[in-house]
Design an enzyme around this catalytic site. Structure first.
Site, PDB file in Angstrom:
ATOM      1  N   SER A   1       0.831  -1.209   0.000  1.00  0.00           N
ATOM      2  CA  SER A   1       0.000   0.000   0.000  1.00  0.00           C
ATOM      3  C   SER A   1       0.857   1.247   0.000  1.00  0.00           C
ATOM      4  CB  SER A   1      -0.934  -0.009   1.214  1.00  0.00           C
ATOM      5  OG  SER A   1      -0.206  -0.092   2.424  1.00  0.00           O
ATOM      6  N   SER A   2       2.043   1.204   0.602  1.00  0.00           N
ATOM      7  CA  SER A   2       2.901   2.384   0.644  1.00  0.00           C
ATOM      8  C   SER A   2       3.389   2.762  -0.754  1.00  0.00           C
ATOM      9  CB  SER A   2       4.092   2.154   1.577  1.00  0.00           C
ATOM     10  OG  SER A   2       4.857   1.034   1.161  1.00  0.00           O
TER      11      SER A   2
ATOM     12  N   ASP B   1       8.444  -2.834  -5.707  1.00  0.00           N
ATOM     13  CA  ASP B   1       7.067  -2.424  -5.448  1.00  0.00           C
ATOM     14  C   ASP B   1       6.651  -1.258  -6.328  1.00  0.00           C
ATOM     15  OD1 ASP B   1       7.094  -4.374  -3.562  1.00  0.00           O
ATOM     16  OD2 ASP B   1       7.074  -3.044  -1.833  1.00  0.00           O
TER      17      ASP B   1
ATOM     18  N   TYR C   1      13.753  -6.171   8.553  1.00  0.00           N
ATOM     19  CA  TYR C   1      14.012  -6.065   7.121  1.00  0.00           C
ATOM     20  C   TYR C   1      15.391  -5.479   6.878  1.00  0.00           C
ATOM     21  CZ  TYR C   1      13.230  -4.720   2.212  1.00  0.00           C
ATOM     22  OH  TYR C   1      13.329  -4.566   0.850  1.00  0.00           O
TER      23      TYR C   1
END
Length: 369
Positions: free
Chosen positions: A117-118, A162, A212
């Site tokens: 979503s980011s 992404d 991460y």
């Protein structure tokens, strides 16, 4: 989206950018490797209009508090607004003259589900600001600008996957992306008789926190020890593992190199029309993410196990890890069995019921009005 209620005027346009699922190839992007994402039908919509005062006014239908930003620098904006403000900053840093804007954001992507979503927010805002100010940026370059917003403004060391998926994907296809060169190709994703089922495990992830970044640092250290620019450049895995004394670095390297190979194998199967056979690669990828990269979580492991037991051809966690979603490649006539099996397994453990999303390979970011 009622723009007039928020800003007292009509928008100059509406832009939409999709979330994504990475079919296979996880944590290979920041190792300059290959990934194979596709865009979802779900995403982030942005209605926007120019402002003459230089202010970036941000409102979200999912958040009650508006944010007003003027020439913000990294570290000055937090939360969801940082992703949008970071795009304006990154465009200016790239030499593009971007002024103020009123922006209203809406999303039908579940937050914290690992569906990017980011990046969808970044790409929708980037398209809006470019259109509002007459800026023409090739989409691969715009993906890099959006990535810089997340890396340098938000502080999340993500790769390029992404943003590229959100901007470049085509309907009915997966995107084969070389994360080093930026070159990409559309790969047909024909799901006749099959479905791609996203299982939101309801275990939210937050990748800005350390796990991460630690994995990325480990990969960089392993590459340094091996004398290569990135783990993508490891040609002889067995020899590389003998060089690495640290068992953690050996595990991280084994996952990245083998998952990069799994991407290439999946592309071959998709182009040959053997989509169902990709399922075994998905499960192998999950086991590697669980055991070698150590980024899975209990809800994901149970979802994968139960989905395969109920008839899925394969399944794996998606996203950076530590929470989020699982994707299962399932014959259409077994999809309901998969949903039931996972739901019952969660109930037996006292977990919140999972949420299911039909993942349909969809079109990338675009202006919708």
């Amino acid at each position: 989206m009622d723009f007039r209620d928020c800003f007292g005027r009509d928008p100059e346009g509406v832009w939409r950018a999709p979330g994504r699922v990475n079919l296979i190839g996880e944590h290979t992007d920041y190792n300059d490797g290959f990934v194979l994402p596709f865009a979802l039908a779900q995403g982030v919509s942005v209605a926007a209009a120019r402002r003459d005062d230089g202010v970036l006014e941000l409102r979200s239908l999912q958040s009650p508090d508006p944010v007003r930003v003027t020439d913000a620098k990294p570290g000055q904006v937090s939360g969801w607004a940082a992703y949008a403000a970071g795009v304006a900053w990154a465009l200016r840093e790239a030499g593009h003259e971007v002024g103020g804007a009123s922006v209203l954001i809406d999303s039908d992507l579940p937050q914290g589900a690992g569906l990017s979503s980011s990046a969808a927010l970044e790409c929708a805002v980037a398209l809006a600001l470019c259109d509002l100010y007459g800026i023409e940026v090739p989409r691969p370059e715009l993906a890099r600008i959006a990535q810089r917003a997340e890396n340098d403004f938000v502080g999340m060391p993500c790769g390029i996957m992404d943003q590229s998926a959100s901007l470049l994907c085509a309907e009915g296809h997966a995107l084969l992306l070389d994360c080093r060169s930026g070159l990409s190709a559309q790969v047909p994703l024909d799901l006749t008789g099959l479905s791609l089922l996203v299982i939101d495990t309801r275990a939210e992830h937050e990748l800005v926190d350390g796990g991460y970044a630690a994995r990325r640092a480990a990969c960089e250290k392993a590459a340094q020890v091996l004398g290569v620019a990135a783990l993508r450049d490891v040609e002889d895995l067995a020899a590389a593992l003998r060089v690495l004394d640290d068992p953690v670095l050996r595990r991280r390297t084994q996952h990245v190199v083998t998952d990069d190979h799994r991407v290439q194998a999946a592309v071959g199967l998709l182009r040959a029309g053997a989509v169902a056979e990709v399922g075994a690669l998905l499960t192998a990828s999950h086991l590697s993410l669980r055991d070698q990269f150590e980024v899975s979580w209990p809800e994901a492991d149970v979802a994968v196990e139960e989905a395969v037991r109920a008839g899925a051809r394969g399944a794996r966690m998606v996203g950076g890890g530590f929470g989020g979603s699982v994707i299962a490649l399932t014959p259409v006539d077994r999809e309901e069995r998969v949903r039931t099996a996972v739901t019952e397994a969660y109930a037996d453990r006292g977990w919140e019921a999972p949420r299911f999303i039909d993942a349909v390979p969809s079109v990338g970011a675009r202006r919708v009005s």
